[in-house]
Design a protein around this motif. Structure first.
Motif, PDB file in Angstrom:
ATOM      1  N   ARG A   2       0.718  -1.170  -0.023  1.00 43.21           N
ATOM      2  CA  ARG A   2       0.082   0.132   0.045  1.00 43.21           C
ATOM      3  C   ARG A   2       0.896   1.144   0.053  1.00 43.21           C
ATOM      4  NH1 ARG A   2      -2.109  -0.593   4.996  1.00 43.21           N
ATOM      5  NH2 ARG A   2      -2.807   1.370   4.914  1.00 43.21           N
ATOM      6  N   TRP A   3       0.074   2.463  -0.508  1.00 42.25           N
ATOM      7  CA  TRP A   3       1.088   3.598  -0.662  1.00 42.25           C
ATOM      8  C   TRP A   3       1.579   4.224   0.655  1.00 42.25           C
ATOM      9  CZ3 TRP A   3       2.083   7.555  -3.943  1.00 42.25           C
ATOM     10  CH2 TRP A   3       2.167   9.032  -3.403  1.00 42.25           C
ATOM     11  N   GLU A   4       0.641   4.183   1.821  1.00 38.66           N
ATOM     12  CA  GLU A   4       1.108   4.631   2.984  1.00 38.66           C
ATOM     13  C   GLU A   4       2.164   3.821   3.577  1.00 38.66           C
ATOM     14  OE1 GLU A   4      -1.995   3.510   2.392  1.00 38.66           O
ATOM     15  OE2 GLU A   4      -2.992   5.729   2.223  1.00 38.66           O
ATOM     16  N   ALA A   5       2.022   2.470   3.481  1.00 40.13           N
ATOM     17  CA  ALA A   5       3.040   1.452   3.982  1.00 40.13           C
ATOM     18  C   ALA A   5       4.543   1.692   3.409  1.00 40.13           C
ATOM     19  CB  ALA A   5       2.853   0.110   3.821  1.00 40.13           C
ATOM     20  N   LEU A   7       5.447   4.487   1.593  1.00 44.90           N
ATOM     21  CA  LEU A   7       6.107   5.759   2.120  1.00 44.90           C
ATOM     22  C   LEU A   7       6.719   5.741   3.407  1.00 44.90           C
ATOM     23  CD1 LEU A   7       4.027   8.486   0.291  1.00 44.90           C
ATOM     24  CD2 LEU A   7       6.260   7.893  -0.250  1.00 44.90           C
ATOM     25  N   ASP A   8       6.025   5.254   4.165  1.00 46.53           N
ATOM     26  CA  ASP A   8       6.353   4.937   5.614  1.00 46.53           C
ATOM     27  C   ASP A   8       7.766   4.338   5.659  1.00 46.53           C
ATOM     28  OD1 ASP A   8       4.045   6.397   6.896  1.00 46.53           O
ATOM     29  OD2 ASP A   8       3.083   4.463   7.423  1.00 46.53           O
ATOM     30  N   ARG A  11      10.124   6.848   4.346  1.00 43.63           N
ATOM     31  CA  ARG A  11      10.544   7.916   5.163  1.00 43.63           C
ATOM     32  C   ARG A  11      11.309   7.458   6.425  1.00 43.63           C
ATOM     33  NH1 ARG A  11       5.774  10.573   8.775  1.00 43.63           N
ATOM     34  NH2 ARG A  11       7.170  11.407  10.096  1.00 43.63           N
ATOM     35  N   VAL A  19       6.617  13.007   4.952  1.00 44.02           N
ATOM     36  CA  VAL A  19       6.086  12.262   3.834  1.00 44.02           C
ATOM     37  C   VAL A  19       6.409  12.627   2.611  1.00 44.02           C
ATOM     38  CG1 VAL A  19       4.057  10.998   2.792  1.00 44.02           C
ATOM     39  CG2 VAL A  19       4.309  11.021   5.438  1.00 44.02           C
ATOM     40  N   GLN A  20       6.238  14.289   2.484  1.00 40.32           N
ATOM     41  CA  GLN A  20       6.326  14.604   0.951  1.00 40.32           C
ATOM     42  C   GLN A  20       7.941  14.455   0.520  1.00 40.32           C
ATOM     43  OE1 GLN A  20       4.846  16.308   3.679  1.00 40.32           O
ATOM     44  NE2 GLN A  20       2.727  16.250   2.704  1.00 40.32           N
ATOM     45  N   GLU A  23       8.176  11.104  -0.577  1.00 40.92           N
ATOM     46  CA  GLU A  23       7.614  10.833  -1.750  1.00 40.92           C
ATOM     47  C   GLU A  23       8.463  11.263  -2.992  1.00 40.92           C
ATOM     48  OE1 GLU A  23       3.152  12.131  -3.985  1.00 40.92           O
ATOM     49  OE2 GLU A  23       3.480  12.508  -2.114  1.00 40.92           O
TER      50      GLU A  23
END
Length: 129
Positions: A2-5, A7-8, A11, A19-20, A23
């Motif tokens: 997933r996107w959030e995972a 990026l986490d 990060r 997060v930016q 990304e």
């Protein structure tokens, strides 16, 4: 993944404060990587990434020749405002190590076979020399 995972993880590994930042690094590194992968390997990797990053990988910047790892780092630094080769190495390592995790060992090995020697360290996979 997933996107959030995704990026986490980027990060955390890149020690970005936002997060930016994670990304931005992911978009640039995956666009450059996509220019070096072809065929089934690129499609399989895209299928394991979040949709937005899959599209970045599948619609890459155009490369006229495969870049050795050192030039890949320089190209990354050129695309990230204020980056140096050292900070670009950090960005590349954070993104590509998370990408390798998402890809899994077998696909990561096939990815490395398409790239010039030395990328194994950028992916955090030194056993694939």
């Amino acid at each position: 993944m997933r996107w959030e995972a995704f990026l986490d993880h980027v990060r955390e590994r890149g020690e970005y404060t936002t997060v930016q930042e994670a990304e931005r690094a992911a978009r640039i590194v995956l666009a450059l990587l996509g220019a070096h992968l072809v065929g089934e390997v690129r499609a399989e990797l895209a299928a394991r990434l979040p949709e937005t990053f899959a599209l970045v990988l599948l619609n890459p910047l155009r490369a006229t020749e495969p870049l050795p790892p050192e030039r890949f780092l320089r190209a990354t630094a050129a695309w990230i405002e204020g980056a140096t080769e050292q900070t670009a190495a950090w960005d590349v390592g954070a993104v590509l190590s998370v990408t390798a995790d998402a890809a899994g060992e077998e696909l990561s090995h096939r990815i490395l076979l398409q790239l010039p020697p030395g990328y194994d360290l950028l992916f955090g996979c030194p056993e694939h020399t």
